[in-house]
Design a protein around this motif. Structure first.
Motif, PDB file in Angstrom:
ATOM      1  N   GLU A 197       3.219  -0.149  10.261  1.00 53.67           N
ATOM      2  CA  GLU A 197       2.238   0.928  10.412  1.00 53.67           C
ATOM      3  C   GLU A 197       2.874   2.247  10.839  1.00 53.67           C
ATOM      4  O   GLU A 197       2.283   3.310  10.676  1.00 53.67           O
ATOM      5  N   VAL A 198       4.096   2.199  11.390  1.00 54.02           N
ATOM      6  CA  VAL A 198       4.735   3.430  11.873  1.00 54.02           C
ATOM      7  C   VAL A 198       6.130   3.620  11.307  1.00 54.02           C
ATOM      8  O   VAL A 198       6.884   4.483  11.774  1.00 54.02           O
ATOM      9  N   THR A 199       6.518   2.846  10.308  1.00 50.52           N
ATOM     10  CA  THR A 199       7.848   3.018   9.716  1.00 50.52           C
ATOM     11  C   THR A 199       7.750   3.759   8.388  1.00 50.52           C
ATOM     12  O   THR A 199       6.687   3.821   7.771  1.00 50.52           O
ATOM     13  N   CYS A 200       8.881   4.286   7.949  1.00 48.24           N
ATOM     14  CA  CYS A 200       8.897   5.073   6.714  1.00 48.24           C
ATOM     15  C   CYS A 200       9.547   4.304   5.566  1.00 48.24           C
ATOM     16  O   CYS A 200      10.123   4.898   4.656  1.00 48.24           O
ATOM     17  N   PHE A 201       9.458   2.984   5.622  1.00 48.73           N
ATOM     18  CA  PHE A 201       9.960   2.144   4.536  1.00 48.73           C
ATOM     19  C   PHE A 201       8.856   1.207   4.060  1.00 48.73           C
ATOM     20  O   PHE A 201       8.002   0.798   4.837  1.00 48.73           O
ATOM     21  N   ALA A 202       8.914   0.854   2.798  1.00 47.34           N
ATOM     22  CA  ALA A 202       8.122  -0.235   2.240  1.00 47.34           C
ATOM     23  C   ALA A 202       9.112  -1.259   1.687  1.00 47.34           C
ATOM     24  O   ALA A 202       9.991  -0.907   0.890  1.00 47.34           O
ATOM     25  N   VAL A 203       9.000  -2.496   2.141  1.00 49.34           N
ATOM     26  CA  VAL A 203       9.913  -3.555   1.689  1.00 49.34           C
ATOM     27  C   VAL A 203       9.205  -4.363   0.608  1.00 49.34           C
ATOM     28  O   VAL A 203       8.107  -4.892   0.822  1.00 49.34           O
ATOM     29  N   MET A 235      14.041  -5.153  -1.590  1.00 48.29           N
ATOM     30  CA  MET A 235      14.475  -3.756  -1.618  1.00 48.29           C
ATOM     31  C   MET A 235      13.598  -2.915  -0.709  1.00 48.29           C
ATOM     32  O   MET A 235      12.420  -3.226  -0.494  1.00 48.29           O
ATOM     33  N   ALA A 236      14.181  -1.856  -0.173  1.00 51.52           N
ATOM     34  CA  ALA A 236      13.467  -0.962   0.734  1.00 51.52           C
ATOM     35  C   ALA A 236      13.304   0.397   0.076  1.00 51.52           C
ATOM     36  O   ALA A 236      14.275   0.971  -0.435  1.00 51.52           O
ATOM     37  N   ILE A 237      12.083   0.889   0.088  1.00 52.98           N
ATOM     38  CA  ILE A 237      11.766   2.212  -0.446  1.00 52.98           C
ATOM     39  C   ILE A 237      11.465   3.104   0.744  1.00 52.98           C
ATOM     40  O   ILE A 237      10.459   2.911   1.442  1.00 52.98           O
ATOM     41  N   ALA A 249       0.844  -1.204   0.000  1.00 51.75           N
ATOM     42  CA  ALA A 249       0.000   0.000   0.000  1.00 51.75           C
ATOM     43  C   ALA A 249       0.875   1.248   0.000  1.00 51.75           C
ATOM     44  O   ALA A 249       0.629   2.198  -0.760  1.00 51.75           O
ATOM     45  N   LYS A 250       1.915   1.249   0.845  1.00 47.80           N
ATOM     46  CA  LYS A 250       2.814   2.405   0.892  1.00 47.80           C
ATOM     47  C   LYS A 250       3.589   2.558  -0.408  1.00 47.80           C
ATOM     48  O   LYS A 250       3.788   3.680  -0.903  1.00 47.80           O
ATOM     49  N   ALA A 251       4.040   1.436  -0.970  1.00 46.64           N
ATOM     50  CA  ALA A 251       4.787   1.503  -2.225  1.00 46.64           C
ATOM     51  C   ALA A 251       3.907   1.997  -3.366  1.00 46.64           C
ATOM     52  O   ALA A 251       4.327   2.816  -4.192  1.00 46.64           O
ATOM     53  N   ALA A 252       2.664   1.510  -3.426  1.00 47.86           N
ATOM     54  CA  ALA A 252       1.740   1.959  -4.470  1.00 47.86           C
ATOM     55  C   ALA A 252       1.421   3.445  -4.310  1.00 47.86           C
ATOM     56  O   ALA A 252       1.257   4.169  -5.304  1.00 47.86           O
ATOM     57  N   ALA A 253       1.339   3.910  -3.073  1.00 48.98           N
ATOM     58  CA  ALA A 253       1.076   5.332  -2.827  1.00 48.98           C
ATOM     59  C   ALA A 253       2.186   6.202  -3.412  1.00 48.98           C
ATOM     60  O   ALA A 253       1.940   7.296  -3.922  1.00 48.98           O
ATOM     61  N   VAL A 254       3.426   5.702  -3.344  1.00 54.90           N
ATOM     62  CA  VAL A 254       4.555   6.397  -3.966  1.00 54.90           C
ATOM     63  C   VAL A 254       4.413   6.393  -5.484  1.00 54.90           C
ATOM     64  O   VAL A 254       4.616   7.404  -6.166  1.00 54.90           O
ATOM     65  N   MET A 255       4.045   5.234  -6.026  1.00 56.61           N
ATOM     66  CA  MET A 255       3.969   5.079  -7.477  1.00 56.61           C
ATOM     67  C   MET A 255       2.890   5.954  -8.106  1.00 56.61           C
ATOM     68  O   MET A 255       3.087   6.517  -9.185  1.00 56.61           O
ATOM     69  N   VAL A 256       1.759   6.075  -7.445  1.00 60.48           N
ATOM     70  CA  VAL A 256       0.647   6.841  -8.020  1.00 60.48           C
ATOM     71  C   VAL A 256       1.054   8.291  -8.258  1.00 60.48           C
ATOM     72  O   VAL A 256       0.696   8.902  -9.280  1.00 60.48           O
ATOM     73  N   THR A 257       1.801   8.863  -7.343  1.00 57.02           N
ATOM     74  CA  THR A 257       2.154  10.289  -7.453  1.00 57.02           C
ATOM     75  C   THR A 257       3.501  10.542  -8.118  1.00 57.02           C
ATOM     76  O   THR A 257       3.823  11.684  -8.443  1.00 57.02           O
ATOM     77  N   ASN A 258       4.298   9.490  -8.310  1.00 58.47           N
ATOM     78  CA  ASN A 258       5.638   9.680  -8.881  1.00 58.47           C
ATOM     79  C   ASN A 258       5.870   8.966 -10.198  1.00 58.47           C
ATOM     80  O   ASN A 258       6.778   9.330 -10.947  1.00 58.47           O
ATOM     81  N   GLY A 259       5.083   7.932 -10.493  1.00 52.37           N
ATOM     82  CA  GLY A 259       5.250   7.226 -11.750  1.00 52.37           C
ATOM     83  C   GLY A 259       6.523   6.393 -11.795  1.00 52.37           C
ATOM     84  O   GLY A 259       7.171   6.152 -10.774  1.00 52.37           O
ATOM     85  N   GLY A 260       6.880   5.940 -12.989  1.00 56.21           N
ATOM     86  CA  GLY A 260       8.080   5.139 -13.154  1.00 56.21           C
ATOM     87  C   GLY A 260       7.877   3.714 -12.682  1.00 56.21           C
ATOM     88  O   GLY A 260       6.788   3.150 -12.765  1.00 56.21           O
ATOM     89  N   ASN A 261       8.944   3.129 -12.167  1.00 55.14           N
ATOM     90  CA  ASN A 261       8.951   1.763 -11.668  1.00 55.14           C
ATOM     91  C   ASN A 261       9.372   1.797 -10.219  1.00 55.14           C
ATOM     92  O   ASN A 261      10.240   2.595  -9.834  1.00 55.14           O
ATOM     93  N   ILE A 262       8.789   0.934  -9.387  1.00 51.13           N
ATOM     94  CA  ILE A 262       9.108   0.979  -7.959  1.00 51.13           C
ATOM     95  C   ILE A 262      10.599   0.746  -7.716  1.00 51.13           C
ATOM     96  O   ILE A 262      11.161   1.237  -6.730  1.00 51.13           O
ATOM     97  N   ARG A 263      11.270   0.045  -8.628  1.00 49.52           N
ATOM     98  CA  ARG A 263      12.719  -0.169  -8.488  1.00 49.52           C
ATOM     99  C   ARG A 263      13.493   1.146  -8.530  1.00 49.52           C
ATOM    100  O   ARG A 263      14.612   1.231  -8.019  1.00 49.52           O
ATOM    101  N   ASP A 264      12.902   2.171  -9.156  1.00 52.76           N
ATOM    102  CA  ASP A 264      13.574   3.476  -9.264  1.00 52.76           C
ATOM    103  C   ASP A 264      13.778   4.134  -7.906  1.00 52.76           C
ATOM    104  O   ASP A 264      14.618   5.039  -7.767  1.00 52.76           O
ATOM    105  N   TYR A 265      13.010   3.699  -6.902  1.00 52.99           N
ATOM    106  CA  TYR A 265      12.991   4.411  -5.621  1.00 52.99           C
ATOM    107  C   TYR A 265      13.615   3.606  -4.483  1.00 52.99           C
ATOM    108  O   TYR A 265      13.447   3.959  -3.311  1.00 52.99           O
ATOM    109  N   GLU A 266      14.352   2.548  -4.837  1.00 47.80           N
ATOM    110  CA  GLU A 266      15.038   1.784  -3.796  1.00 47.80           C
ATOM    111  C   GLU A 266      16.078   2.674  -3.120  1.00 47.80           C
ATOM    112  O   GLU A 266      16.913   3.286  -3.777  1.00 47.80           O
ATOM    113  N   GLY A 267      16.007   2.762  -1.802  1.00 45.23           N
ATOM    114  CA  GLY A 267      16.917   3.624  -1.059  1.00 45.23           C
ATOM    115  C   GLY A 267      16.147   4.620  -0.216  1.00 45.23           C
ATOM    116  O   GLY A 267      14.995   4.379   0.156  1.00 45.23           O
TER     117      GLY A 267
END
Length: 403
Positions: free
Chosen positions: A161-167, A177-179, A120-138
């Motif tokens: 629920e309280v961390t700032c990473f999506a694995v 990979m961690a985003i 869910a967190k990774a998809a939330a990044v993708m919706v607003t940033n586009g590209g591929n989720i691999r682009d945001y590893e780090g």
């Protein structure tokens, strides 16, 4: 009108002593307590959501847990769609499917463990940033803030629920990979211990050991700080006092379930500011290559790596014995630290955690596993430096742990 809140870059400076300045980025807001899941609909509305995607798994739908969220959303007049195909180690492909579903939404809800909250967190990044989720590893690599996410854990384990990473697992590369980024914290965590009441013993034990690994590795991390220390020490104490009760009589022991959920959430809040250690470096390739559940991998690797780290941070490891309720009076620091390690071995032995051989991990796999573990980002904050040869010995020891 909402007030602005500073979103600081992630700070993993290894030296956070009195002579240095460090960032401490807390989680988003938290609603905690038995029955709290009933608030999800009103909270979506309060946050301005009108159409949401609920990211979960088939089991939570089948056993009626997802229905509690759906009922609350319906009562609040919120439109929703369900993605219920999350797997134990969420993949790049799963993130892509959730992203496609969420393009017309204004909010996501992750319902489950990290296996549902992370995509869910990774998809939330993708919706607003586009590209591929691999682009945001780090860390801090996506320029636009993600869609808001509400995280509802149904297990006391990952702290997602309280961390700032999506694995996310890259199946093709056999790599987790961690985003990460300060904007990747869920806007709201709704932590309802009652949602964990019917979890079976194996799942309770594995997720609980995952939370304990977070708490201990964060506590002894080279990047520890006074704020995280206080939170993580309390997390260790809560989990140590409740994990066995939650595992073996969790349907009846509400206090144990409550303490486990609190301990897991606090562990997540603490370790995200300290990072972890080599138990995670070892567990990630076990999951990516063999499908070993993350909690099982951490459970088996935790005491093995604590023993390895003992002389590199004996003071902190000695403290852990006391947090488990052990009497260390009359012991020197090393004796108390060894007692802490023995206590965690004993805890593991008491729980229904299956051995690595159940996932067909063999001595022939150690070389490849060790090479992959060396790539883990958690190595930098581990109390002791590691080599490929160190990992080979650690995996050999982990493979000897049998039930």
């Amino acid at each position: 009108m909402f007030r602005q809140v500073a979103q600081l870059p992630l700070d993993y400076d290894l030296f956070k002593g009195h002579d240095s300045i460090f960032n401490w980025s807390p989680a988003g807001s938290i609603i905690f307590g038995n029955g709290a899941v009933k608030k999800v609909g009103s909270e979506v509305k309060r946050l301005g959501g009108k159409k949401v995607v609920v990211c979960t798994d088939e089991g939570l739908v089948k056993f009626g847990v997802a229905q509690k969220v759906i009922d609350s959303l319906s009562d609040a007049g919120i439109q929703y769609s369900i993605f219920d195909k999350c797997e134990a180690n969420p993949s790049v492909e799963t993130v892509e499917k959730v992203t496609a579903l969420a393009k017309e939404a204004d909010m996501l809800i992750g319902l489950g463990g990290g296996s549902s909250i992370d995509p869910a967190k990774a998809a939330a990044v993708m919706v607003t940033n586009g590209g591929n989720i691999r682009d945001y590893e780090g860390c801090d690599l996506f320029p636009n803030a993600p869609l808001p996410v509400i995280a509802i854990p149904t297990a006391a384990g990952t702290g997602a629920e309280v961390t700032c990473f999506a694995v996310v697992t890259d199946v093709e590369k056999e790599w987790k990979m961690a985003i990460g980024g300060s904007y990747n914290i869920a806007s709201l965590a709704i932590c309802d211990p009652e949602l964990t009441a019917s979890l079976p013993p194996l799942f309770t034990a594995a997720t609980g050991m995952d939370a304990l690994t977070h708490a201990i590795e964060g506590f002894i991390s080279r990047a520890s700080d006074p704020i995280s220390d206080a939170i993580l020490a309390k997390a260790i104490k809560l989990i140590a006092g409740s994990l066995q009760r939650a595992t073996f009589k969790g349907e009846f022991d509400k206090d144990a379930r409550y303490d486990m959920m609190m301990g897991s959430t606090m562990a997540g809040m603490g370790f995200i500011n300290t990072i972890l250690g080599i138990a995670h470096s070892m567990a990630h390739p076990l999951g990516a290559m063999f499908g070993v559940p993350h909690g099982v991998g951490n459970a088996i690797c935790l005491p093995v790596t604590m023993e390895f780290n003992l002389y590199s941070n004996p003071d902190k490891i000695a403290e852990i014995a006391g947090l488990f309720g052990k009497d260390t009076s009359g012991m020197d620091t090393i004796q108390a630290a060894k007692l802490a390690v023995d206590t965690v071995y004993e805890l593991l032995d008491s729980l229904p955690i299956p051995p690595l051989s159940d996932w067909n991990v063999t001595p022939d796999d150690i070389e490849k596993l060790s090479e992959e573990a060396m790539k883990g980002g958690d190595r930098s904050t581990n109390p002791r430096e590691t080599t490929v040869e160190d990992f080979e010995k650690l995996y050999q020891k982990a493979l000897t742990l049998k039930k």
